[in-house]
Write an enzyme that holds these catalytic residues in place. Sequence first.
Site, PDB file in Angstrom:
ATOM      1  CG  HIS A  26      -5.495  -2.750   0.570  1.00 23.10           C
ATOM      2  ND1 HIS A  26      -5.308  -2.166  -0.413  1.00 23.10           N
ATOM      3  CD2 HIS A  26      -4.967  -2.141   1.325  1.00 23.10           C
ATOM      4  CE1 HIS A  26      -4.145  -1.289  -0.297  1.00 23.10           C
ATOM      5  NE2 HIS A  26      -4.019  -1.027   0.712  1.00 23.10           N
TER       6      HIS A  26
ATOM      7  CG  ASP B  86      -6.835  -3.465  -3.024  1.00 18.48           C
ATOM      8  OD1 ASP B  86      -7.700  -2.788  -2.420  1.00 18.48           O
ATOM      9  OD2 ASP B  86      -5.685  -3.560  -3.150  1.00 18.48           O
TER      10      ASP B  86
ATOM     11  CB  SER C 215      -1.133  -0.148   1.128  1.00 17.18           C
ATOM     12  OG  SER C 215      -2.250   0.825   1.241  1.00 17.18           O
TER      13      SER C 215
END
EC number: 3.1.-.-
Length: 273
Positions: A254, A226, A121
Amino acid sequence: MPRNLLYSHLSSHLSPFRTSVTSAKVAVNGVQLHYQQTGEGDHAILLLPGMLGSGETDFGPQLKNLNKKLFTVVAWDPRGYGHSRPPDRDFPADFFERDAKDAVDLMKALKFQKVSLLGWSDGGITALIAAAKYPSYIHKMVIWGANAYVTDKDSMIYEGIRDVSKWSERTRKPLEALYGCDYFARTCEKWVDGIRQFQHLPDGNICRHLLPQVQCPTLVVHGEKDPLVPRFHADFIHEHVKGSRLHLMPEGKHNLHLRFANEFNKLAEDFLQ
């Protein structure tokens, strides 16, 4: 006991290789950065967490199960996150570049000659910038859930997570325990404002201009379910980082490295060897 003696003392009791996770802080760029370390392999890996993340909240299965004979695994808490406080986290226009420099300087302070990066991320964005700006220091890189720019669609997604009281309890509780409710809520709001500032730059640019400068072998992993990072971001990074590989996980969301930890760890280990 000095830290080097402490480590040798720990190592002598952990035969045939170190399986425990040690924690420490080291002064880097004016901040005491907290990190966790495990394993005794020749190949150093740095785990880079996501928004509001830390080693302990973001990388439990990696710290526990990545091969400790092959790798020395370090998970860091970026400044203002986890146990790298003070200072409080802030989001100046160059916060990703600042994190990238902190991360590289931390590993140099720990005397690693060259490192590979596993970035999730925001940590994936930091890893991309580090690989582009410090190419001789980065060996290989695995990133997932990252984006090189911000679109209107992304901005709407970010607004949807601004209010932490609307998060699921499972996601919220560990972070409230780590930060306290007030700091957690405030910093999440600051993060949304911080990431949305890129939307106002040409092409919503975070680091798209740096992608052609990445020289290390790169694996881009994307979870096809995601909800936070649409597929086009993974495709863009794959297209613009030369020689990179794209691996899709059809059921991945995610947090694919947590939900499918064994599959992810094997994928990462095979790529890094």
